[in-house]
Design a protein around this motif. Structure first.
Motif, PDB file in Angstrom:
ATOM      1  N   UNK A  49       4.159   1.323  15.173  1.00 19.66           N
ATOM      2  CA  UNK A  49       4.842   1.062  13.892  1.00 19.66           C
ATOM      3  C   UNK A  49       5.802  -0.128  13.978  1.00 19.66           C
ATOM      4  N   UNK A  50       6.121  -0.666  12.824  1.00 21.79           N
ATOM      5  CA  UNK A  50       7.193  -1.660  12.754  1.00 21.79           C
ATOM      6  C   UNK A  50       7.716  -1.735  11.322  1.00 21.79           C
ATOM      7  N   UNK A  51       8.906  -2.289  11.199  1.00 22.29           N
ATOM      8  CA  UNK A  51       9.550  -2.531   9.907  1.00 22.29           C
ATOM      9  C   UNK A  51       9.897  -4.011   9.799  1.00 22.29           C
ATOM     10  N   UNK A  52       9.771  -4.553   8.609  1.00 27.40           N
ATOM     11  CA  UNK A  52      10.206  -5.921   8.357  1.00 27.40           C
ATOM     12  C   UNK A  52      11.333  -5.870   7.330  1.00 27.40           C
ATOM     13  N   UNK A  53      12.523  -6.279   7.773  1.00 26.14           N
ATOM     14  CA  UNK A  53      13.705  -6.252   6.905  1.00 26.14           C
ATOM     15  C   UNK A  53      14.008  -7.656   6.371  1.00 26.14           C
ATOM     16  N   UNK A  54      14.428  -7.699   5.121  1.00 32.36           N
ATOM     17  CA  UNK A  54      14.989  -8.927   4.558  1.00 32.36           C
ATOM     18  C   UNK A  54      16.484  -8.693   4.371  1.00 32.36           C
ATOM     19  N   UNK A  55      17.296  -9.550   5.016  1.00 28.69           N
ATOM     20  CA  UNK A  55      18.752  -9.338   5.052  1.00 28.69           C
ATOM     21  C   UNK A  55      19.455 -10.546   4.414  1.00 28.69           C
ATOM     22  N   UNK A  56      20.398 -10.235   3.506  1.00 28.32           N
ATOM     23  CA  UNK A  56      21.180 -11.287   2.847  1.00 28.32           C
ATOM     24  C   UNK A  56      22.666 -11.011   3.070  1.00 28.32           C
ATOM     25  N   UNK A  57      23.324 -12.011   3.646  1.00 27.47           N
ATOM     26  CA  UNK A  57      24.774 -11.922   3.749  1.00 27.47           C
ATOM     27  C   UNK A  57      25.396 -12.469   2.448  1.00 27.47           C
TER      28      UNK A  57
END
Length: 236
Positions: A49-57
Motif C-alpha cells: 500500500x501507499x498514500x499520496x498526500x498533497x500538503x499546503x503551508x
C-alpha cells in the motif's frame, strides 16, 4: 526568521529524509508539495500500500494545521481512518513542524496493514494446503463401519445375492463326463474287451489275474492330460 523561511527549512529537511518521495510543486506564496507515504518495511509485492498526500503551508502554519489531502491511495483498506489520523496528529502538534511526525505515523500504519494482509494470505494458503492434505488422507481411510452400517450392508448384499442366484440358470441336460473308475464300474465289458483284444492278436487266450489290477481302479483316469488315455473312446 520569517514564517516562510521556517517552512522552507522544514521542506529542505523532508527532502533529505524522503528524497524519492517528495515533489515540491511551488514555493510561492507558501510551499506546496506532494509526499508519498510508504510502509516502513522493504517488502516488495503487488499489494504493497501507499498514500499520496498533497500538503499546503499557509501564513499561519505551524500555529494552525496545514492543508492536507489524500489525492491517491493504493491497497489501502480504510482511507477514512487515515484521514482521521491526519487531523488528530496535526491538532496534537500545533506550534511545531508536524509533517515528519505525521509521515512516520502513517508509514507505520501502512506497515501494520500490509503485514495483516500478508498474514491473511499465508493463513489462506496454509488452510488450503491443510484441507487438501485432509481430503487426500480421507481417500485412504475409507468409510468407518459401525454395527448399524454393517447390518444395512449385509441386508443389501444378501438381497442382491439372492436376486443374482435367481437369474442364473444351470443346464442340467448336459451329461457329465465320467471318470475312468466310474466307466469301469458302470460297464464291466470294457474290462473284458481288453482281454478279448489280447487273445485275438495271437489266437491264444491269455489268463489274467484280476487281483493285480484292483489297485489301479483307485486312480482317477479322467485327466486326459495326465494319463494320455480317454477310456470313453475305446471301442467296445
Amino acid at each position: 526568521m520569517s514564517i516562510k523561511e521556517e517552512q522552507l527549512q522544514e521542506i529542505e529537511a523532508l527532502t533529505s529524509i524522503y528524497p524519492d518521495e517528495i515533489a515540491v510543486l511551488s514555493e510561492d506564496p507558501y510551499p506546496k508539495f506532494n509526499l508519498m507515504i510508504k510502509p516502513t518495511t522493504n517488502d516488495e509485492d503487488d499489494f504493497r500500500p501507499f498514500l499520496l498526500l498533497e500538503i499546503k503551508f499557509h501564513e499561519h502554519y505551524p500555529d494552525q494545521s496545514p492543508e492536507i489531502a489524500i489525492v491517491d491511495s493504493v491497497n489501502v483498506d480504510d482511507r477514512s481512518a487515515f484521514e482521521s489520523d491526519i487531523k488528530t496528529i496535526c491538532e496534537d502538534n500545533l506550534g511545531m513542524p508536524v509533517i515528519f511526525t505525521l509521515a512516520s505515523h502513517l508509514s507505520e500504519q501502512l506497515s501494520i496493514q500490509s503485514e495483516t494482509r500478508l498474514t491473511r494470505q499465508r493463513e489462506a494458503i496454509e488452510r488450503k494446503i491443510r484441507e487438501e492434505e485432509e481430503a487426500e488422507q480421507k481417500r485412504f481411510e475409507g468409510t468407518c463401519v459401525s454395527v448399524e452400517s454393517f447390518i444395512r450392508w449385509k441386508v443389501k448384499f444378501d438381497a442382491e445375492r439372492a436376486e443374482l442366484i435367481k437369474t442364473v440358470k444351470v443346464d442340467e441336460s448336459e451329461p457329465k463326463k465320467l471318470t475312468g473308475r466310474q466307466l469301469f464300474e458302470k460297464d464291466r465289458s470294457l474290462y473284458d474287451s481288453d482281454i478279448k483284444f489280447i487273445s485275438g492278436e495271437g489266437g491264444e487266450v491269455v489268463e489274467v489275474d484280476e487281483s493285480l489290477f484292483e489297485d489301479m481302479l483307485d486312480f482317477e483316469l479322467d485327466d486326459a492330460g495326465t494319463t494320455g488315455i480317454d477310456l470313453s473312446d475305446v471301442d467296445q
